[in-house]
Design a protein around this motif. Structure first.
Motif, short mmCIF file in Angstrom:
data_model
loop_
_atom_site.label_atom_id
_atom_site.label_comp_id
_atom_site.label_asym_id
_atom_site.label_seq_id
_atom_site.Cartn_x
_atom_site.Cartn_y
_atom_site.Cartn_z
N VAL A 1 9.74 14.60 -26.53
CA VAL A 1 8.54 14.22 -26.34
C VAL A 1 7.82 14.48 -27.90
CG1 VAL A 1 6.13 14.80 -25.42
CG2 VAL A 1 8.11 14.81 -24.03
N GLU A 2 7.32 13.64 -28.63
CA GLU A 2 6.78 13.70 -29.98
C GLU A 2 5.42 14.74 -29.86
OE1 GLU A 2 4.28 11.06 -32.77
OE2 GLU A 2 6.36 10.39 -32.95
N LYS A 3 5.65 16.00 -30.61
CA LYS A 3 4.44 16.79 -30.76
C LYS A 3 3.95 16.48 -32.06
CE LYS A 3 5.84 18.49 -26.74
NZ LYS A 3 5.04 18.65 -25.61
N GLN A 4 4.46 16.22 -33.29
CA GLN A 4 4.03 16.32 -34.60
C GLN A 4 4.46 14.95 -35.13
OE1 GLN A 4 5.77 20.41 -35.82
NE2 GLN A 4 3.55 20.43 -36.93
N ARG A 5 3.44 14.51 -36.05
CA ARG A 5 3.76 13.31 -36.85
C ARG A 5 2.77 13.26 -37.94
NH1 ARG A 5 6.52 8.60 -37.18
NH2 ARG A 5 7.64 8.97 -35.38
N SER A 6 2.81 13.15 -38.99
CA SER A 6 2.09 13.20 -40.24
C SER A 6 2.90 12.62 -41.80
CB SER A 6 1.61 14.47 -40.66
OG SER A 6 0.38 14.35 -41.50
N ASN A 7 2.29 12.73 -42.64
CA ASN A 7 2.87 12.30 -43.93
C ASN A 7 2.42 13.28 -44.80
OD1 ASN A 7 2.76 10.99 -46.60
ND2 ASN A 7 3.76 9.32 -45.40
N THR A 8 3.63 13.54 -45.88
CA THR A 8 3.32 14.71 -46.64
C THR A 8 2.21 14.30 -47.86
OG1 THR A 8 5.05 13.46 -48.23
CG2 THR A 8 5.54 15.32 -46.65
N ARG A 9 1.58 13.18 -48.09
CA ARG A 9 0.28 12.95 -48.53
C ARG A 9 -0.86 13.61 -48.14
NH1 ARG A 9 0.82 7.75 -46.01
NH2 ARG A 9 -0.46 7.49 -44.45
N HIS A 10 -0.69 14.14 -46.98
CA HIS A 10 -1.76 14.80 -46.46
C HIS A 10 -1.78 16.47 -46.77
CE1 HIS A 10 -3.24 11.57 -44.48
NE2 HIS A 10 -2.15 11.36 -43.54
N MET A 11 -0.69 16.91 -47.52
CA MET A 11 -0.83 18.33 -47.94
C MET A 11 -2.02 18.68 -48.80
SD MET A 11 3.04 18.89 -49.35
CE MET A 11 4.60 18.68 -48.38
N LEU A 12 -2.49 19.82 -48.38
CA LEU A 12 -3.47 20.41 -49.14
C LEU A 12 -3.02 20.71 -50.44
CD1 LEU A 12 -6.61 21.27 -49.15
CD2 LEU A 12 -5.75 23.42 -48.36
N PHE A 13 -2.19 21.35 -50.67
CA PHE A 13 -1.60 21.73 -52.00
C PHE A 13 -0.26 20.86 -52.03
CE2 PHE A 13 -4.04 25.31 -50.76
CZ PHE A 13 -4.84 25.43 -51.87
N LYS A 14 -0.09 19.96 -53.12
CA LYS A 14 1.03 19.13 -53.41
C LYS A 14 2.24 19.92 -53.78
CE LYS A 14 -1.71 15.89 -52.35
NZ LYS A 14 -2.00 15.62 -50.79
N LEU B 1 -5.48 30.41 -33.32
CA LEU B 1 -4.91 31.56 -34.00
C LEU B 1 -5.70 32.57 -34.76
CD1 LEU B 1 -1.72 29.76 -35.24
CD2 LEU B 1 -1.90 31.21 -33.13
N ASP B 2 -6.93 32.37 -34.79
CA ASP B 2 -7.96 33.28 -35.43
C ASP B 2 -7.84 33.28 -36.83
OD1 ASP B 2 -9.14 33.91 -32.79
OD2 ASP B 2 -7.57 35.56 -32.58
N THR B 3 -7.13 32.22 -37.49
CA THR B 3 -7.11 32.21 -39.06
C THR B 3 -8.74 31.50 -39.39
OG1 THR B 3 -6.10 30.05 -38.81
CG2 THR B 3 -4.60 31.82 -38.99
N ALA B 4 -8.97 31.82 -40.70
CA ALA B 4 -10.04 31.20 -41.42
C ALA B 4 -10.42 29.77 -41.14
CB ALA B 4 -9.93 31.54 -42.94
N LYS B 5 -11.43 29.20 -40.85
CA LYS B 5 -11.92 27.92 -40.69
C LYS B 5 -12.00 27.25 -41.91
CE LYS B 5 -16.77 28.21 -40.05
NZ LYS B 5 -16.89 29.56 -40.82
N ASP B 6 -12.31 27.88 -42.99
CA ASP B 6 -12.32 27.09 -44.33
C ASP B 6 -11.26 26.71 -44.83
OD1 ASP B 6 -15.21 27.64 -44.04
OD2 ASP B 6 -15.10 29.49 -45.02
N LEU B 7 -11.13 25.75 -45.76
CA LEU B 7 -9.79 25.44 -46.34
C LEU B 7 -9.27 26.38 -47.29
CD1 LEU B 7 -10.36 21.41 -46.89
CD2 LEU B 7 -9.10 22.74 -45.10
N PRO B 8 -8.12 26.79 -47.50
CA PRO B 8 -7.66 27.87 -48.61
C PRO B 8 -7.89 27.19 -49.89
CG PRO B 8 -6.03 27.39 -47.07
CD PRO B 8 -7.05 26.31 -46.70
N LYS B 9 -8.53 28.05 -50.79
CA LYS B 9 -8.70 27.83 -52.12
C LYS B 9 -7.06 28.06 -53.00
CE LYS B 9 -13.58 28.59 -52.15
NZ LYS B 9 -13.70 28.80 -50.73
N GLN B 10 -6.31 28.83 -52.47
CA GLN B 10 -5.04 28.86 -53.24
C GLN B 10 -3.85 28.59 -51.83
OE1 GLN B 10 -5.75 32.83 -54.95
NE2 GLN B 10 -5.32 32.00 -56.83
N PRO B 11 -2.66 28.57 -52.25
CA PRO B 11 -1.86 28.14 -51.31
C PRO B 11 -1.46 29.60 -50.68
CG PRO B 11 -0.83 27.29 -53.44
CD PRO B 11 -2.32 27.81 -53.65
#
Length: 297
Positions: free
Chosen positions: A219-232, A99-109
């Motif tokens: 068909v499962e497309k997404q699976r994760s856990n909220t502990r993986h949020m970058l900003f809690k 999607l052509d968004t920045a590859k670096d992790l956001p520093k703010q939400p």
């Protein structure tokens, strides 16, 4: 408590209820507010009073769950939903690639919004307008509902302002981003399936340990856990409230993990006839069909 907004008949008024087993207990019949926003605005004392009244609820206040229609818990939010973009590390990577968004992790939400008219409830149809989009996508998210006014709150106090949690599917028309702005892409009518209930915050003391997943046509497309949020969750509340007052009934959609259609190879898009199911552990299942909403020529 699992709180719902429901109708007991096709033409019946929307009512506030509490799910207990296979029944819905009508809050208004217990002398409590009869709408979700009314209960939230009445404050923590009203929630405690509702909980205390449940054991002695009269038989007439109970309805079989199968006999009611569940609506979005807040059918018409008073303000735009606060959406959070790029809030799972793996989703940042797949978005940068597709999607052509920045590859670096956001520093703010990364904050965007979805208008109140995006909200639909369990079983309601997600509109697919082929004249508007050829790239309709899915994103399962934990939704946070604010209970008390939050203005410039520190992280240590942020969760005390939460009323409860729900499930939200952030539907996105990927080919309708405009000069980097997301509101039209994410803000069209029916693009925020929400529900099936709100679980009060006391039942989810730690929102950062919840599994969440999404299927399309089983068909499962997404699976994760909220502990993986970058900003809690507490960080999101603290950040937004530095400049925007969060008020009772406000909704924060906290971002989605990897597995969206845009990030797949080859890319996958929703089409009429598809069925999207989003789930968050301890809250419930949100199921919505995709239907053709293209205007006739």
């Amino acid at each position: 408590m699992k709180l719902v907004t429901y109708r007991a008949s096709v033409e019946g008024a929307a009512r506030l209820g509490v799910i207990e087993g296979d029944s819905v207990i009508d809050a208004g019949r217990l002398g409590l507010p009869d709408s979700m926003l009314g209960l939230i605005e009445a404050g923590p004392a009203a929630v405690q009073a509702l909980r205390a009244a449940l054991p002695s609820a009269p038989w007439g206040a109970r309805l079989p769950l199968v006999n009611v229609r569940l609506l979005a818990p807040i059918p018409r939010p008073r303000k735009n939903i606060f959406g959070i973009g790029l809030n799972y590390v793996e989703h940042v990577a797949e978005s940068a690639a597709s999607l052509d968004t920045a590859k670096d992790l956001p520093k703010q939400p990364v904050v965007f919004s979805k208008p109140p008219t995006t909200v639909i409830g369990p079983g309601d149809a997600i509109g697919h307008d082929a004249s508007m989009t050829k790239q309709l996508d899915w994103e399962v998210e934990l939704a946070v509902i604010i209970g008390t006014t939050a203005r410039r709150v520190p992280r240590t106090e942020a969760l005390a302002h939460v009323f409860g949690y729900s499930v939200l599917i952030d539907v996105s028309a990927r080919d309708n981003r405009r000069a980097g702005q997301w509101i039209f892409s994410k803000g069209m009518d029916s693009y925020a399936p929400f529900g099936p209930c709100i679980v009060t915050a006391d039942e989810i003391p730690d929102p950062q340990g919840l599994d969440l997943w999404l299927t399309v046509n089983g068909v499962e497309k997404q699976r994760s856990n909220t502990r993986h949020m970058l900003f809690k969750v507490d960080e999101l509340i603290a950040d937004i409230s530095t400049g925007i007052t969060l008020e009772p009934g406000d909704i924060i959609a906290t971002g989605t993990p990897e597995g969206v259609g845009a990030g797949r190879n080859p890319q996958e898009w929703l089409k009429p006839g598809d069925v999207v199911v989003g789930q968050v552990q301890g809250i419930g299942t949100l199921r919505n069909p995709v239907v053709n909403s293209t205007p006739e020529a």
